[in-house]
Scaffold this active site. Structure first.
Site, PDB file in Angstrom:
ATOM      1  N   GLU B 467     -25.423   0.470  43.402  1.00  0.00           N
ATOM      2  CA  GLU B 467     -26.536   0.255  42.486  1.00  0.00           C
ATOM      3  C   GLU B 467     -26.438  -1.127  41.847  1.00  0.00           C
ATOM      4  O   GLU B 467     -27.404  -1.893  41.820  1.00  0.00           O
ATOM      5  CB  GLU B 467     -26.516   1.337  41.409  1.00  0.00           C
ATOM      6  N   GLN B 583     -38.540 -24.077  28.928  1.00  0.00           N
ATOM      7  CA  GLN B 583     -38.341 -25.374  28.290  1.00  0.00           C
ATOM      8  C   GLN B 583     -38.911 -26.496  29.166  1.00  0.00           C
ATOM      9  O   GLN B 583     -39.528 -27.431  28.665  1.00  0.00           O
ATOM     10  CB  GLN B 583     -36.848 -25.600  28.035  1.00  0.00           C
ATOM     11  N   GLY B 586     -42.473 -26.698  28.740  1.00  0.00           N
ATOM     12  CA  GLY B 586     -42.910 -27.050  27.395  1.00  0.00           C
ATOM     13  C   GLY B 586     -43.961 -26.081  26.871  1.00  0.00           C
ATOM     14  O   GLY B 586     -43.797 -24.865  26.960  1.00  0.00           O
ATOM     15  N   GLU B 614     -21.940  -5.905  28.263  1.00  0.00           N
ATOM     16  CA  GLU B 614     -20.693  -5.601  27.559  1.00  0.00           C
ATOM     17  C   GLU B 614     -19.862  -4.600  28.364  1.00  0.00           C
ATOM     18  O   GLU B 614     -18.657  -4.790  28.576  1.00  0.00           O
ATOM     19  CB  GLU B 614     -21.008  -5.035  26.170  1.00  0.00           C
TER      20      GLU B 614
END
Lengths: 273, 632
Positions: B467, B583, B586, B614
């Site tokens: 998976e 970015q 813009g 985590e």
């Protein structure tokens, strides 16, 4: 009497993919095709699709065999696999690696010219006993738009070019086709055997599915050489020089008509009022 | 059960009996609730290829076109204005082509019109069921419960009723940002995994995705609708849904590399379609293939491969996310039950809720994990469970180690006690439907158990590696999509009189994005190719779930950390890549006219779904630590 059969031969050409930006070789003898992505000529895809659709409409009894053929180097096998995955039964590759186009000047990178391709397909037709040959109207690399017409002339068959519609008549060896001509649509009735060349609006080629792609690997590709067919590839043309289209010049956007007029007068195109 | 309808001849008018009216009710219920997969005893046909449904005018008409009307009817495909109806002689034989006869039934004209209008991928129109008593001349129709009551009585009927009947949201294709031919950073694969067969497969999938998915990605996101009618059976046709499923069940029998290639190309076109594809073909189908009995595979895999059905996997719960084993509350208890035919069957009663279930609202097949407390009490000493993966479980007392059982359920047969609670409104991956599933004492027979009772943990664990690996191709596709948008943009956009792509700061972004993509691609396919090679060497990929290695060959077991690190890296890189893309564009990157914002929202999912970053880090670290201890 059983209805007449269509034994179809489809010619496919391997060309540089339409999405590739090509470069001219430094000596201006042609286009640098090394390591470029190649694919089946889009017009040839239409021809393959037309053949497969013909079988879907008429059934396998009336279209017992669809053969795809390509004239070119070994790499054309990849193109033929595409045709096989689209539904063609088997394929023939006329391999030109052993006997490339002989040319005193440029060497082996040249493609077979339309006249020789037409001769090769004619020789192939007599082997396969096909009575319907489907081709793309032209290839997107040289834009010659000759092979179909030359082939029909060599075989002395009926021809339908720039087709936007193909219909087979029931119980007869007649085809009704629509041609896209400048004045509109020209409808013809053709008697078999015929050479047909396909235009853009004829159909929409199907997408290849993965099961068909894998099945295509098991379909046969027969390899012949040009000498098997008794054809010698020659050059009839001489390519003088290949250049890129002139680059667009810097464009200035003007906002008003007055500005435009002033600019044109400044350039001397318009007389001053 | 519904298939018992075979026992009753429908050539004569149905008699009013308890059993029959229950059958009728169930049938109508399923139709009202959702598109039931076809084998229907009351003369209506649901066509999953188009999501459409229609009735014969009368029962006579039904028997006329269907000479052996007592056998279940199933509509498989639709071509040129006709649908092909296949009669399976027995329910078990559905999908076995050898034993069916074909009939052609003209489609209602509305469907044909629809098809012509929008071409190959025409959205089927949903036909509302009409009350049959007026048109049906059957004398017994009045004795059956009126359908309008049934429809309103069905708890989930609101779901089907709320679906708009038009498909306007689908019809306008949007712009695509790549040409369907090229991929960046192919160089890392050319010498290794990308042979001519695989690049042929990838080109095929790419061409399809570019033409049929990418133009609709924005519409799918905006409407937050899963394009089941428009796309799912087409994906089945294309062959990608069963790419790793055995040929015997309608799949292609290929490996993880091919699975990842498909996942990447679909995600590149639309990350949400990619996610649904992953949940369907990997989470659900791979688990069935790996652990299912022959009967389960034969019954479930062919319709999943063809896209007639949609699959899902239900593991997480509101209280059981990262600590899924320790905190799982959904439970199953052994219960006997008298069936409609009067026989006593043993089975399980499932109670609980499952949360964040991808494909849940549409699922026809759900793989569900549930605790089976009855098995826990008397098996504590003989337990040979694999190590519990989640971090917090180690802190729990040992005796609380739960025993899970995996079930594979056909939702159409679960009855009203199974329901889709609410479709969740998500930040990204909109269009890949996610919901909560409610099991309110749902009874299922013994043959719904996947693997063996009590060994659900091993079933669960064995599936997680594949998976993670297959899903990690999702962020790969997103990164590729970012480059697809950014590269043409920086060439076109001019500031200070030259294209912004000529500015070193912008080139630095391109370099970062490209490096991330190339590293991820090499990592993903490197691991996938290794797993594939090892799987082929071993031959039998799945030792029995009862073996001590938890259903995984020990050689494959050591890839667990690699599968986890692939998705850990890919997911975080994809989010960063999408941020860079915004970015680079813009102001245009921040508005919804450009796809970069959607790509960011979609990318974030992969840091959360299928294990959070985590948990992945903890898992990798623990695996490495334990391995170093073992070698000392």
């Amino acid at each position: 009497m059983p209805p007449p059969c269509f034994r179809v031969l489809v010619g496919v050409k391997r060309v540089v993919d339409y999405a590739v930006k090509v470069r001219i070789t430094p000596d201006h003898s042609g286009v640098d095709t090394a390591n470029l992505k190649t694919s089946m000529n889009p017009f040839c895809e239409l021809a393959v699709e037309a053949a497969v659709q013909l079988r879907e409409r008429l059934g396998p009894e009336r279209v017992p065999e669809i053969v795809a053929a390509s004239v070119g180097p070994t790499a054309c096998q990849e193109t033929l696999r595409t045709a096989l995955a689209m539904g063609v039964d088997r394929a023939v590759l006329v391999n030109t690696d052993a006997a490339p186009v002989s040319d005193s000047k440029a060497g082996s990178a040249l493609q077979p010219e339309p006249l020789d391709v037409a001769r090769t397909l004619a020789a192939l037709q007599s082997r396969l006993q096909s009575n319907l040959i489907l081709l793309g109207k032209q290839a997107i690399d040289d834009d010659s738009n000759q092979t179909g017409q030359l082939l029909a002339g060599i075989l002395n068959w009926s021809q339908g070019t720039f087709l936007s519609k193909i219909e087979a008549e029931k119980e007869q060896d007649l085809l009704q086709v629509d041609r896209e001509v400048d004045e509109g649509i020209e409808r013809l009735r053709l008697r078999l055997p015929s050479v047909l060349t396909c235009d853009l609006r004829l159909n929409k080629p199907r997408y290849i599915t993965l099961p068909n792609l894998m099945r295509a690997k098991t379909k046969p590709i027969e390899t012949l050489s040009t000498s098997d067919l008794g054809v010698a590839l020659r050059t009839y043309w001489q390519i003088v020089r290949v250049d890129e289209p002139p680059a667009r010049r810097q464009v200035t956007m003007l906002k008003t008509v007055d500005e435009l007029v002033a600019k044109l007068q400044q350039l001397g195109v318009l007389d001053r009022a | 059960m519904l298939w018992l309808g075979r026992a009753f001849g429908f050539r004569e008018a149905p008699k009013h009996s308890d059993v029959l009216s229950r059958l009728w009710w169930r049938c109508c219920y399923h139709h009202a609730r959702k598109w039931y997969p076809g084998d229907c005893v009351c003369g209506c046909i649901a066509d999953h290829r188009t999501g459409s449904e229609w009735r014969f005018e009368s029962r006579e008409r039904y028997t006329e076109v269907c000479p052996d009307a007592r056998t279940p009817l199933r509509v498989f495909s639709r071509q040129h204005g006709y649908c092909t109806v296949e009669h399976a002689l027995k329910r078990e034989q559905v999908g076995a082509v050898a034993s069916v006869t074909r009939l052609e039934v003209p489609l209602p004209s509305g469907l044909q019109r629809n098809r012509e209008r929008t071409g190959v991928l025409s959205p089927g129109k949903r036909f509302r069921r009409e009350v049959s008593s007026s048109s049906s001349s059957s004398s017994s129709s009045s004795s059956l419960p009126p359908q309008s009551t049934v429809a309103s009585a069905g708890p989930a009927s609101a779901h089907s009723a709320s679906a708009p009947s038009t498909s306007a949201w689908w019809t306008a294709p949007g712009p695509t940002y790549y040409d369907g031919r090229h991929t960046h950073a192919d160089e890392v694969l050319l010498g290794t995994v990308l042979d001519s067969d695989r690049s042929g497969l990838r080109n095929t999938v790419r061409a399809f995705a570019h033409e049929y998915i990418a133009p609709y990605a924005a519409a799918i996101d905006e409407a937050n609708r899963f394009p089941r009618e428009q796309l799912w059976t087409e994906l089945g046709n294309l062959g990608v849904l069963g790419v790793a499923t055995a040929n015997a069940y309608g799949g292609l029998g290929l490996g993880l590399v091919e699975h990842c290639l498909v996942m990447e190309e679909l995600s590149r076109a639309s990350p949400s379609i990619g996610l649904s594809y992953g949940a369907h073909s990997n989470l659900c189908m791979m688990q069935i293939e790996r652990h299912g009995s022959a009967a389960q595979k034969e019954r479930l895999l062919p319709p999943l491969c063809s896209g007639v059905w949609v699959g899902a996997l239900a593991m997480s719960e509101t209280g059981a996310g990262s600590d899924v084993l320790g905190s799982m509350r959904t439970s199953a208890y052994q219960r006997k039950r008298t069936t409609a035919a009067g026989e006593l069957r043993s089975g399980w009663s499932i109670r609980g809720t499952k949360m964040w279930i991808t494909n849940g609202p549409d699922a026809d097949v759900v793989v569900v994990y549930a605790r089976t407390p009855e098995l826990e009490s008397h098996s504590a000493s003989t337990s040979t469970l694999a190590a519990v993966e989640s971090a917090s479980s180690s802190s729990l007392p040992k005796q609380s180690k739960p025993k899970l059982t995996a079930f594979v359920l056909e939702t159409a047969q679960l009855g009203p006690r199974y329901r889709v609670a609410q479709k969740l409104d998500k930040l990204g991956m909109r269009g890949s439907n996610t919901c909560e599933l409610v099991f309110d004492d749902v009874w299922v027979p013994d043959d719904a158990v996947l693997g063996e009772p009590g060994l659900g943990t091993t079933v669960l664990m064995a599936g997680l590696d594949a998976e993670r690996l297959v899903l990690s191709a999702g962020p790969l596709g997103i990164m590729q999509a970012c480059l697809d948008v950014v590269l043409p943009y920086v060439r076109e956009r001019q500031q200070f009189g030259s294209p912004i792509g000529t500015f070193p700061l912008m080139q630095a972004k391109l370099a970062d994005m490209y490096g991330a993509l190339a590293a991820s691609r090499a990592h993903t396919f490197g691991v996938a190719a290794s797993v594939d090679k090892l799987t082929r060497q071993i031959g039998e990929p799945t030792p029995p779930a009862s073996s001590k290695h938890g259903g995984l060959n020990p050689q494959l077991r050591r890839f667990r950390k690699d599968c986890a690190s692939v998705i850990l890296q890919n997911a975080e890189r994809a989010t960063q890549c999408a941020l860079q893309a915004i970015q680079a564009l813009g102001g245009n990157g921040y508005i919804s006219d450009y796809p970069t914002g959607r790509l960011l929202r979609d990318a974030k999912l992969y840091e959360i779904g299928a294990g959070t970053s985590e948990i992945r880090r903890i898992l990798i670290g623990r695996e490495l630590y334990e391995a170093s201890h073992a070698t000392k």
